[in-house]
Write an enzyme that holds these catalytic residues in place. Structure first.
Site: not given
Ligand code: BES
Ligand code: MN
Ligand code: ZN
Length: 499
Positions: A280, A354
């Site tokens: 990130k 996920r």
């Protein structure tokens, strides 16, 4: 904080402060009229002189009002009587606490319970006053070397009810309010702890602590070796990039009928999300300590349910990992095999939520659940779509979605449904595996849910994307404890509908 209920007139309360609503256009509430009468028109005189209009946020503190037994009367402006919503009720309570904090009063009798909030009863008002008061008083200073001390902290709130007939249910509302509020408090604390303290191991220890505090909660923790045996290749592919070992926490609260299928909550517990090799950007990365807020809300709501001693079966599952870019970390393009047997091409290591949830959702099958609800800070796209007000809701079963929507309305901790149409599934196509872990441009929250839906075919399932609601950024940076309020309400509603 101590909370209780009492019936009786405001002028008769021998207490530090009595809190009384007044409405816009200088309209007196019932309790304001009573004090006005006792004090020979003192309140209406003040109002006539323009000391308080009654607009939302107005306050007026009065001392030694004639013929009252309390030290102070605090008038709180509530706006137009007919316009008071769940949100305004919260604001009114916040104003009350803020104002009281700058007085010397420590024990308070609140008559804000007389306010009419659309479609809400007295129990709701008691419960939500407690949540609002605790919210306003919450501070996270366990990691500051010097603690700020409040000179004369508030100690006690007594809520006024209409007559003795309302005492019993009022007391129940106090219990439920305090339990929910304690769950929210716990979720906030876990969320606010930094990633170097709140690791997967720390979360597991907290869940175990919960089972010591509540005999009805049974906690078990799977280690990486156990998960390997179960074939959780997807979950483990995330934690392999970190020095912190993954944990799969299960908290079982089985206080309902033995034959009753449980509600299962699954909370995303990424204790820090650096993005992994798909790193990130640096700005604001500290906020990725909040990527375990789904887990925190599950631990918080388990605590709330146990404190309310509800006769129901609930299981909380928390897959927890840290997402880091280590030498062993997953590379973009890696393919892993999930517990379900389906293979996944990891095109972006930052779509890690996920990857851990899918194995936890397969694991959930073993509890023969009535419903499974997962809670996750899953996508930045959800913040773009819905902002900070509702959580995103996606479900494969409309009755379940509707139950959550109405629990959101009732609790004020709202969610909003997005479509889980098959049309979006195509975006997850991979040339090399059964699916990719990202869905490309467009509808990021929906494609994330589509990914999860491939692991939840065997039961009724809903997904709450809490990326926008779990914490606040900026000067008031901090965890919100959401959606503990929503989940606790959902469980309470389920019990009501069984009656
Ligand atoms: N934890 C983040 C989601 C997130 C981002 C929540 C910002 C709140 C604020 C999640 O793991 C993530 O990184 N998601 C990616 C998915 C993308 C790579 C498909 C995102 O949203 O950018
Ligand atoms: Mn991520
Ligand atoms: Zn994440």
């Amino acid at each position: 904080m101590e909370y209780s209920v009492k019936s009786g007139n405001p002028e008769k309360q021998r207490i530090g402060c009595v809190v009384i609503p007044v409405y816009a256009s200088r309209k007196l509430s019932i309790s304001a009229k009573i004090i006005d009468k006792a004090s020979n028109g003192y309140i209406s005189n003040l109002i006539r002189r323009g000391e308080i209009e009654g607009d939302l946020g107005n306050t007026l503190l009065l001392h030694n009002v004639e013929n009252t037994l309390c030290d102070r009367v605090l008038l709180i402006g509530c706006g137009r009587e007919k316009d008071i919503t769940v949100n305004t009720f919260y604001k009114i309570n916040h104003t009350m606490v803020k104002t009281l904090q700058s007085t010397g009063a420590t024990e308070i009798a609140s008559y804000l319970t007389e306010i009419t909030v659309k479609r809400k009863d007295i129990n709701w008002k008691i419960k939500h006053s407690i949540e609002a008061i605790d919210e306003e008083l919450y501070k996270f200073n366990q990691l500051k070397s010097k603690k700020e001390e409040t000179r004369r902290p508030l100690r006690k709130f007594i809520f006024s009810v209409n007559g003795r007939g309302q005492l019993m249910q009022g007391e129940l509302a106090v219990r439920h309010g305090m339990a929910t509020s304690a769950g929210i408090h716990l979720a906030k604390d876990l969320g606010n702890l930094p990633g170097n303290i709140c690791t997967p191991t720390y979360l597991a220890a907290q869940a175990k602590k919960l089972s010591k505090q509540h005999s009805k909660i049974k906690t078990s923790v799977l280690e990486e070796s156990d998960m390997k045996k179960l074939g959780m290749g997807s979950l483990l592919s995330v934690s392999i990039g970190s020095r912190q070992p993954a944990k799969l926490i299960t908290m079982e609260y089985m206080a309902g009928d033995k034959k009753q299928a449980p509600i299962v909550f699954v909370g995303k517990g990424v204790t820090f999300d650096s993005g992994g090799i798909s790193l990130k950007p640096g700005g604001g990365m500290d906020e990725m300590k909040y990527d375990m807020c789904g887990a925190a809300s599950v631990i918080g709501v388990m605590n709330a349910i146990a404190e309310m001693q509800l006769a129901i079966n609930v299981v909380g599952i928390v897959p927890t990992v840290e997402n880091m870019p280590d030498g062993l970390a997953s590379r973009p393009g890696d393919i892993v095999t999930s517990m379900s047997g389906q293979t996944i091409e990891i095109l972006n290591t930052d779509a890690e939520g996920r990857l851990i949830l899918c194995d936890a959702l397969t694991y959930a099958e073993k509890f023969n659940p009535d419903v499974v609800i997962d809670i996750a800070t899953l996508t930045g796209a959800c913040v773009v779509a819905l902002g900070a007000h509702p959580a995103g809701l996606l479900s494969n079963h409309n009755p379940l979605a509707n139950d959550l929507l109405s629990a959101g309305q009732a609790s004020g901790d709202r969610c909003w449904q997005l479509p889980l149409w098959d049309d979006y599934q195509d975006q997850l196509k991979s040339n090399f595996a059964d699916m990719a872990n990202i869905g490309g441009k467009g509808a990021g929250t929906i494609t994330a849910a589509c990914f999860l839906s491939r692991f939840t075919k065997k039961y009724h399932w809903a997904h709450l994307d809490i990326a926008g609601v779990a914490w606040k950024s900026g000067t008031h940076k901090g965890a919100t404890g959401r959606p503990v309020g929503l989940l606790a309400q959902y469980v309470l509603d389920r019990l009501d509908s069984e009656k």
